[in-house]
Design an enzyme around this catalytic site. Structure first.
Site, PDB file in Angstrom:
ATOM      1  N   LYS A 131       0.655  -1.442  -0.149  1.00 12.92           N
ATOM      2  CA  LYS A 131       0.184   0.042   0.322  1.00 12.92           C
ATOM      3  C   LYS A 131       0.728   1.035   0.200  1.00 12.92           C
ATOM      4  CE  LYS A 131      -0.280   0.035   4.950  1.00 12.92           C
ATOM      5  NZ  LYS A 131      -0.578  -0.867   6.159  1.00 12.92           N
ATOM      6  N   TYR A 133      17.232  29.315   8.850  1.00 14.41           N
ATOM      7  CA  TYR A 133      15.728  31.470  10.070  1.00 14.41           C
ATOM      8  C   TYR A 133      15.866  31.204  11.314  1.00 14.41           C
ATOM      9  CZ  TYR A 133      13.141  30.691   5.198  1.00 14.41           C
ATOM     10  OH  TYR A 133      12.835  30.832   4.183  1.00 14.41           O
TER      11      TYR A 133
END
Ligand SMILES: *Cc1c(COP(=O)(O)O)cnc(C)c1O
Length: 379
Positions: A36, A264
């Site tokens: 899956k 950042y």
């Protein structure tokens, strides 16, 4: 040759070797390879072909859509494709015509399957909810489902291939209770006259640890990708090989002075003059932002922590005075052979499981399959 910015290398030799290992353990029980979510992020078409080459004859794909895709790329009816999550409006006609195995939970799904039957009976696996409360019929709904299945068998619309359930893996006692529920319901169905040819219950963890739960077939995903689920057990301990290695290449290097704020928010500052290396792999690629202080990457066999914030497309490492150059390979996780962490170690570091890490490697990270065999000579 230019180094790829980022890639996920999928080692199909490792995958086939894991299949051999697991089939040896489970013998004579059948192994269904679970694929899956695009084969846990590894690329379903290549992985399915490798599985078939290694002798797998049952593949679990979750949806009818994925099963039909495999049929369309040449996975023929000598390979059974098991599906068990169906959207409410799904027309089952193509699935039935293509001989796709349908796991079902309720009489509504069964009625829609019966409606879709044309030339040949549908292949149905009756799901039991033994306590996970996801798919499957509860003990309350089971007798109605069994009666409807009996009627559909009698009029030739379906064949009941199997009964199955999925375990919560909460504890040995919980799983034992769940399997007792399953056994009781299957027995009741047989007493009612239903012929149930196969039973399948266990996934990777129970398949290894609870031999009495193997029945006729085990459904294995994680083990085959080299991501075993038991606490403290590595792939190597079990003779399994991690299949996916995630790499990037150093895109830029920069010499910076002491006290330089990095990325950042300047959550990291250099404590000496140093070299920063830019790695083009960010949270869009499946490196969670909270991994900043939790994982390390390997460059030329040396481990480096992430320096400063992980951005959408990139992060930095502080490589000191080491000889790190543009184009050098940065291994994020893999087998461990080049000093890198494994996906299992990432899972522990990030409070999750390896399956989540590999499934979330982003769509823009190319999957590069190695060890692919020529399959032109297959019928
Ligand atoms: C995912 C899944 C499996 C395989 O689980 P692993 O732990 O990865 O082996 C088996 N059965 C069902 C129903 C699943 O959803």
């Amino acid at each position: 040759m230019s180094a790829p910015l980022r890639e996920a290398v999928v080692d199909l030799d490792a995958y086939r070797s894991n299949i051999d290992r697991v089939r040896d353990w489970m013998d004579p029980v059948e192994v269904m390879a679970i694929m899956k979510a695009d084969a846990y992020g590894h690329g379903i078409e290549e992985v399915a072909r490798a599985a078939v080459d290694a002798g797998i004859r049952w593949i679990g794909v979750l949806t009818v859509e994925a099963a039909l895709r495999l049929r369309s790329v040449g996975i023929g009816e000598d390979v059974r494709l098991f599906t068990w999550q169906h959207d409410a409006g799904l027309d089952f006609r193509d699935a039935v015509d293509s001989g796709v195995d349908l796991g079902i939970s309720n009489v509504d799904e069964l009625a829609r399957i019966v409606e879709a039957v044309d030339q040949r009976p549908a292949r149905v696996h009756l799901g039991v909810d033994s306590g996970l409360h996801r798919d499957g019929a509860t003990a309350e709904d089971w007798p109605t489902l069994v009666q409807a299945a009996l009627a559909a068998v009698r009029d030739g619309s379906i064949e009941v291939v199997a009964a199955y359930t999925h375990l919560a893996e909460a504890s040995d006692d919980d799983d034992s209770a769940a399997v007792r529920t399953f056994d009781d319901l299957v027995e009741a169905a047989e007493d009612a006259g239903l012929d149930i040819r196969m039973r399948h219950v266990a996934a990777s963890l129970a398949g290894l640890e609870r031999p009495e739960f193997r029945y006729d077939m085990v459904r294995m995903g994680a083990n085959l990708f080299g991501i075993p689920g038991a606490d403290g057990v590595s792939a190597a301990d079990l003779g399994l090989r991690p299949v996916m290695t995630v790499e990037a290449s150093v895109a830029k290097t920069k010499r910076v002075p002491v006290g330089t704020g990095v990325s950042y928010d300047y959550t990291y500052r250099t404590d000496t003059e140093t070299t920063l290396a830019l790695v083009p792999f960010g949270y869009a690629d499946g490196l969670p932002r909270l991994a900043q202080d939790r994982i390390e990457v390997a460059i030329n066999g040396v481990r480096y922590p992430v320096a400063g914030r992980i951005a959408m497309d990139q992060f930095l490492v502080d490589v000191g005075d080491d000889d790190v150059r543009v184009g050098d390979t940065v291994v994020l996780f893999g087998t461990g052979d080049r000093g890198e962490m494994t996906v299992l170690e990432w899972g522990v570091a990030l409070d999750t499981i390896g399956e989540e890490i590999v499934c979330r490697i982003g769509g823009r990270v190319p999957r590069v399959h190695v060890g692919e065999r020529h399959t032109d000579d297959r019928p």
